[in-house]
Design a protein around this motif. Structure first.
Motif, PDB file in Angstrom:
ATOM      1  N   TRP A 141       0.714  -5.816   2.239  1.00  0.00           N
ATOM      2  CA  TRP A 141       1.897  -5.982   1.395  1.00  0.00           C
ATOM      3  C   TRP A 141       2.037  -7.439   0.973  1.00  0.00           C
ATOM      4  O   TRP A 141       1.496  -8.346   1.605  1.00  0.00           O
ATOM      5  CB  TRP A 141       3.162  -5.492   2.093  1.00  0.00           C
ATOM      6  CG  TRP A 141       3.481  -6.096   3.433  1.00  0.00           C
ATOM      7  CD1 TRP A 141       2.959  -5.755   4.642  1.00  0.00           C
ATOM      8  CD2 TRP A 141       4.425  -7.153   3.689  1.00  0.00           C
ATOM      9  NE1 TRP A 141       3.507  -6.515   5.644  1.00  0.00           N
ATOM     10  CE2 TRP A 141       4.409  -7.380   5.093  1.00  0.00           C
ATOM     11  CE3 TRP A 141       5.276  -7.917   2.893  1.00  0.00           C
ATOM     12  CZ2 TRP A 141       5.212  -8.357   5.699  1.00  0.00           C
ATOM     13  CZ3 TRP A 141       6.079  -8.876   3.502  1.00  0.00           C
ATOM     14  CH2 TRP A 141       6.047  -9.086   4.882  1.00  0.00           C
ATOM     15  N   VAL A 144      -5.775   6.455   4.105  1.00  0.00           N
ATOM     16  CA  VAL A 144      -6.183   5.077   3.826  1.00  0.00           C
ATOM     17  C   VAL A 144      -6.574   4.426   5.154  1.00  0.00           C
ATOM     18  O   VAL A 144      -6.217   4.909   6.225  1.00  0.00           O
ATOM     19  CB  VAL A 144      -5.073   4.257   3.143  1.00  0.00           C
ATOM     20  CG1 VAL A 144      -4.741   4.846   1.783  1.00  0.00           C
ATOM     21  CG2 VAL A 144      -3.821   4.175   4.015  1.00  0.00           C
ATOM     22  N   GLN A 204     -11.397   0.196  -5.032  1.00  0.00           N
ATOM     23  CA  GLN A 204     -10.666   1.369  -4.567  1.00  0.00           C
ATOM     24  C   GLN A 204     -11.615   2.527  -4.285  1.00  0.00           C
ATOM     25  O   GLN A 204     -11.319   3.395  -3.456  1.00  0.00           O
ATOM     26  CB  GLN A 204      -9.617   1.783  -5.607  1.00  0.00           C
ATOM     27  CG  GLN A 204      -8.531   0.762  -5.850  1.00  0.00           C
ATOM     28  CD  GLN A 204      -7.757   0.429  -4.583  1.00  0.00           C
ATOM     29  OE1 GLN A 204      -7.298   1.318  -3.858  1.00  0.00           O
ATOM     30  NE2 GLN A 204      -7.623  -0.852  -4.297  1.00  0.00           N
ATOM     31  N   PHE A 260      -3.359  -1.277   5.508  1.00  0.00           N
ATOM     32  CA  PHE A 260      -2.059  -1.379   4.857  1.00  0.00           C
ATOM     33  C   PHE A 260      -1.767  -2.862   4.645  1.00  0.00           C
ATOM     34  O   PHE A 260      -1.794  -3.658   5.586  1.00  0.00           O
ATOM     35  CB  PHE A 260      -0.961  -0.758   5.719  1.00  0.00           C
ATOM     36  CG  PHE A 260       0.384  -0.714   5.036  1.00  0.00           C
ATOM     37  CD1 PHE A 260       0.822   0.449   4.432  1.00  0.00           C
ATOM     38  CD2 PHE A 260       1.203  -1.830   4.994  1.00  0.00           C
ATOM     39  CE1 PHE A 260       2.064   0.496   3.797  1.00  0.00           C
ATOM     40  CE2 PHE A 260       2.436  -1.798   4.362  1.00  0.00           C
ATOM     41  CZ  PHE A 260       2.868  -0.629   3.761  1.00  0.00           C
ATOM     42  N   TYR A 314      -7.138  -4.022  -1.310  1.00  0.00           N
ATOM     43  CA  TYR A 314      -6.575  -3.259  -0.202  1.00  0.00           C
ATOM     44  C   TYR A 314      -6.340  -1.842  -0.720  1.00  0.00           C
ATOM     45  O   TYR A 314      -6.288  -1.632  -1.936  1.00  0.00           O
ATOM     46  CB  TYR A 314      -5.260  -3.879   0.280  1.00  0.00           C
ATOM     47  CG  TYR A 314      -5.386  -5.341   0.632  1.00  0.00           C
ATOM     48  CD1 TYR A 314      -5.830  -5.733   1.892  1.00  0.00           C
ATOM     49  CD2 TYR A 314      -5.094  -6.332  -0.307  1.00  0.00           C
ATOM     50  CE1 TYR A 314      -5.977  -7.079   2.212  1.00  0.00           C
ATOM     51  CE2 TYR A 314      -5.242  -7.677   0.007  1.00  0.00           C
ATOM     52  CZ  TYR A 314      -5.685  -8.039   1.262  1.00  0.00           C
ATOM     53  OH  TYR A 314      -5.843  -9.368   1.572  1.00  0.00           O
ATOM     54  N   PRO A 315      -6.183  -0.852   0.144  1.00  0.00           N
ATOM     55  CA  PRO A 315      -5.942   0.498  -0.369  1.00  0.00           C
ATOM     56  C   PRO A 315      -4.719   0.556  -1.276  1.00  0.00           C
ATOM     57  O   PRO A 315      -3.631   0.134  -0.904  1.00  0.00           O
ATOM     58  CB  PRO A 315      -5.726   1.320   0.913  1.00  0.00           C
ATOM     59  CG  PRO A 315      -6.526   0.597   1.946  1.00  0.00           C
ATOM     60  CD  PRO A 315      -6.338  -0.857   1.616  1.00  0.00           C
ATOM     61  N   THR A 316      -4.910   1.014  -2.473  1.00  0.00           N
ATOM     62  CA  THR A 316      -3.909   1.202  -3.535  1.00  0.00           C
ATOM     63  C   THR A 316      -3.231  -0.096  -3.962  1.00  0.00           C
ATOM     64  O   THR A 316      -2.256  -0.056  -4.712  1.00  0.00           O
ATOM     65  CB  THR A 316      -2.826   2.235  -3.162  1.00  0.00           C
ATOM     66  OG1 THR A 316      -1.885   1.672  -2.250  1.00  0.00           O
ATOM     67  CG2 THR A 316      -3.430   3.502  -2.573  1.00  0.00           C
ATOM     68  N   LEU A 317      -3.738  -1.243  -3.522  1.00  0.00           N
ATOM     69  CA  LEU A 317      -3.147  -2.531  -3.898  1.00  0.00           C
ATOM     70  C   LEU A 317      -4.247  -3.562  -4.078  1.00  0.00           C
ATOM     71  O   LEU A 317      -5.134  -3.685  -3.224  1.00  0.00           O
ATOM     72  CB  LEU A 317      -2.151  -3.004  -2.835  1.00  0.00           C
ATOM     73  CG  LEU A 317      -1.382  -4.299  -3.126  1.00  0.00           C
ATOM     74  CD1 LEU A 317       0.004  -4.243  -2.473  1.00  0.00           C
ATOM     75  CD2 LEU A 317      -2.113  -5.537  -2.624  1.00  0.00           C
ATOM     76  N   ALA A 357       1.726   5.899   3.354  1.00  0.00           N
ATOM     77  CA  ALA A 357       0.392   6.130   2.796  1.00  0.00           C
ATOM     78  C   ALA A 357      -0.413   6.964   3.773  1.00  0.00           C
ATOM     79  O   ALA A 357      -0.305   6.781   4.991  1.00  0.00           O
ATOM     80  CB  ALA A 357      -0.326   4.808   2.525  1.00  0.00           C
ATOM     81  N   GLY A 363     -12.293   1.369  -0.709  1.00  0.00           N
ATOM     82  CA  GLY A 363     -11.146   2.165  -0.318  1.00  0.00           C
ATOM     83  C   GLY A 363     -11.502   3.560   0.137  1.00  0.00           C
ATOM     84  O   GLY A 363     -11.079   4.002   1.208  1.00  0.00           O
ATOM     85  N   THR A 371       0.843  -1.193   0.000  1.00  0.00           N
ATOM     86  CA  THR A 371       0.000   0.000   0.000  1.00  0.00           C
ATOM     87  C   THR A 371       0.882   1.247   0.000  1.00  0.00           C
ATOM     88  O   THR A 371       1.947   1.269   0.616  1.00  0.00           O
ATOM     89  CB  THR A 371      -0.898   0.004   1.246  1.00  0.00           C
ATOM     90  OG1 THR A 371      -1.837  -1.070   1.148  1.00  0.00           O
ATOM     91  CG2 THR A 371      -1.657   1.312   1.390  1.00  0.00           C
TER      92      THR A 371
END
Length: 664
Positions: A301, A296, A408, A299, A379-382, A293, A412, A273
């Motif tokens: 990964w 959001v 998103q 988070f 997930y936020p931005t991912l 970030a 999101g 994220t």
């Protein structure tokens, strides 16, 4: 999250069989990553182990971007992956501000990995150790341990933690932790906590975990629950929104700032994220990544030594600039362009229809073969795509990317409560997904087939775990929910529906809306009361169901000429749809189309013509979006009523049996 769609082929064949027998017919502007904002003022932050902020750029106050959200929480975390035993070792420094008007004497944390610590957790009991078509691998359990938790002033609170189970009282469930504070947090004040924790990752079958040397770290850290001030989502007083991790439920959390340092083996690549706060640096046998970030509410990964990494800048009329990052499994190396194009098409359309995508990055993770348990997730931005098991995938590759990028917006940024009102995320995203697939890929949804999926309709505004099972949950919050939105669009027209959706997004982004908030926007834009519709199809669990109950014909004299008076009985069994189109076919081949308002329980049509009615059909062109029992829409006059009833019931049971045997 994207469900699997294995019902489609069997239902399509069955639907075709039934209906056949009825005799009716981009720019390349280079974006600039957002500069990290200054930490929340007033917090006392002691850097966690293996973490430092001295190398993070902090802009002057005048240059700091205006927050998009109310940043209730601020996380500074350091985590290290031990790839030998698939464990995470982390430290967390979290600052929380009391957003309400009441002193708060306890904090609550979601410890989601504990859903996998035994077969007796609430998640495992409800799911049977399975999510979609992915099942738990043997005895590969996972868990989260809190080693210590202290205040920013050094007070040790570790002995003051306990687990609570507000939903079901299951003492074997440790997914929700209560921390009793020695001093309450006053309204508007902040508290800082320093936590040491570890996570044993399970073999992935439900969103998080590992597959071989690939890791998906979703819901991997102690995450504060949402404290809702009076007025939030209809609350009459301040209070925590507290739920365990259930077999069907996803997530709900507050907006904030995340500064995360991730240490992995030196041959690993990390997707996360946000954006890199500094370049990754190799330190001996490990590599350290730093991500930042803001605005959001989560988070996540992913890490793998096998990722093929690609990055492309992208901009569109409503997107000043974003870096699209693709973390590709080698098995899909030749499909790079398809992933990137799907992302660009999605961002272009969603930003045009709903509003600006405000973040500087969007990462797409493609799991390895066997990693579908982590696929199709947001997930936020991912986002994660389906796994790379199929070397020649069909348009489901694009569809899942389109769907997850839609999240998103509705997950999101709008950030609905997925515990209690999952349809506001999944249904809205499924509706938006269909729009993109139609415009960009020419794939129109088969709405009659999808309506036929709904054999057990339930209310949409319902706790995720109160549905009978995952199939009923998915049928309703994904499919029935998008059908409800499509039915609204049919009533008000596409252009007005675009205004409704855009107004709802722009009004409620970063604010945690409710079903009522969406209804209020709909009523404001359309200047119409929607109570009756929502009571039936949103707050209630109805579908439309109109049937031909009987056809009778008798000889009569009409103005001295012999004719036939045909009586056709039409019954309403479910919710109201209006108008209801009905086609009457006569023995001489002539046809008469009529419409009924569909309000009463039953209506009789009397038609006096030169020939008798030999068959009748409701909704011949499938315009009733929420009609789910098409089998009883048709009747031939020469079939006796007894045999007609038996045929309808028999075919209905056949459909329900087939649907019951196909899992998502």
């Amino acid at each position: 999250m994207k469900p699997n769609w294995k019902k489609r082929i069997s239902l399509l064949l069955l639907f075709c069989l039934i209906t056949a027998g009825t005799a009716w017919a981009g720019s390349t502007l280079t974006p600039t990553d957002r500069t990290p904002a200054a930490p929340v003022s007033g917090g006392t932050w002691t850097p966690p182990a293996d973490s430092s902020t001295s190398d993070l750029p902090v802009p002057p106050e005048a240059a700091a971007p205006k927050p998009l959200s109310r940043r209730v929480v601020e996380y500074h975390m350091g985590v290290e992956l031990n790839a030998e035993d698939m464990t995470l070792h982390g430290s967390q420094n979290i600052t929380w501000q009391n957003p309400g008007e009441t002193p708060v004497g306890e904090l609550y944390f979601h410890l989601y990995p504990n859903a996998f610590e035994s077969r007796q957790t609430t998640f495992m009991r409800e799911s049977g150790g399975k999510l979609r078509n992915d099942a738990m691998k043997g005895d590969s359990f996972g868990n989260m341990q809190i080693q210590s938790i202290k205040t920013g002033h050094g007070e040790d609170l570790t002995s003051r933690i306990s687990f609570v189970q507000p939903d079901d009282g299951n003492k074997n469930d440790h997914t929700l932790l209560k921390l009793s504070l020695s001093v309450p947090v006053q309204p508007g004040e902040k508290i800082t906590l320093l936590t040491q924790f570890s996570v044993k990752l399970p073999e992935a079958f439900a969103r998080m975990g590992y597959v071989g040397d690939y890791v998906m770290a979703g819901q991997w850290f102690p995450k504060l629950a949402v404290y809702e001030p009076k007025g939030t989502r209809g609350r009459t007083e301040d209070g925590w929104n507290l739920h365990q991790y259930h077999g069907n439920s996803e997530f709900y959390s507050d907006f904030g700032i995340y500064d995360v340092k991730i240490r992995v083996p030196s041959n690993y690549t990390v997707a996360a994220t946000g954006f890199p706060a500094k370049p990754a640096a190799t330190e001996g046998t490990t590599k350290v990544y730093r991500f930042y970030a803001d605005d959001v509410h989560d988070f996540a990964w992913a890490a793998s030594p096998n990722f093929l990494y690609y990055e492309e800048p992208f901009s569109a009329p409503n997107i000043p600039g974003v870096k699209i990052k693709l973390y590709l499994d080698p098995n899909h190396k030749n499909l790079k362009t398809r992933y990137l194009q799907a992302a660009k098409k999605s961002l272009t359309r969603y930003s045009e229809w709903y509003g600006t995508y405000p973040y500087s990055t969007l990462s797409i993770v493609v799991p390895p073969p066997g990693g579908n348990g982590t696929g199709g997730m947001e997930y936020p931005t991912l986002i994660t795509a389906w796994d790379a098991a199929n070397s020649q995938p069909d348009l489901e590759l694009e569809r899942v990317v389109v769907h997850e990028i839609g999240h998103q917006y509705w997950y999101g940024m709008v950030a609905s409560n997925e515990f209690e009102e999952a349809w506001l995320d999944e249904g809205f995203t499924s509706y938006a997904e269909d729009k993109v697939m139609a415009v960009e890929y020419g794939r129109q949804p088969n709405l009659p087939i999808e309506a036929s999926y709904i054999t057990s309709p339930e209310a949409l505004k319902k706790n995720a775990w109160d549905y009978r099972d995952h199939e009923q949950y998915a049928d309703n919050v994904y499919t029935r929910a998008k059908l409800v939105l499509t039915a609204i669009e049919q009533k008000i027209g596409q252009n007005v529906m675009k205004r409704v959706m855009k107004t709802y997004f722009e009004t409620w982004k970063f604010r945690h809306p409710t079903t009522k908030d969406f209804q209020d926007v709909l009523q404001s834009v359309t200047k119409t009361n929607w109570d009756d519709f929502f009571n039936q199809y949103v707050y209630g669990g109805l579908m439309s169901d109109y049937s031909i109950e009987g056809i009778r014909a008798k000889s009569v004299m009409d103005q001295g000429k012999p004719k036939y008076e045909s009586t056709v009985v039409v019954q309403k069994h479910g919710g109201t749809a209006t108008p209801v189109p009905i086609r009457f076919h006569f023995a001489d081949g002539s046809v008469i189309d009529k419409q009924w308002d569909g309000l009463d329980a039953q209506v009789q049509f009397k038609l006096t013509e030169a020939s008798p009615v030999d068959w009748a059909v409701i909704d011949p062109d499938h315009t009733l979006i929420l009609e789910n029992r098409h089998i009883n829409n048709f009747m031939k006059a020469e079939v006796s009523k007894l045999w007609s009833i038996r045929l309808n019931l028999g075919m209905t049971k056949l459909i329900e049996t087939l649907l019951g045997g196909v899992a998502w």
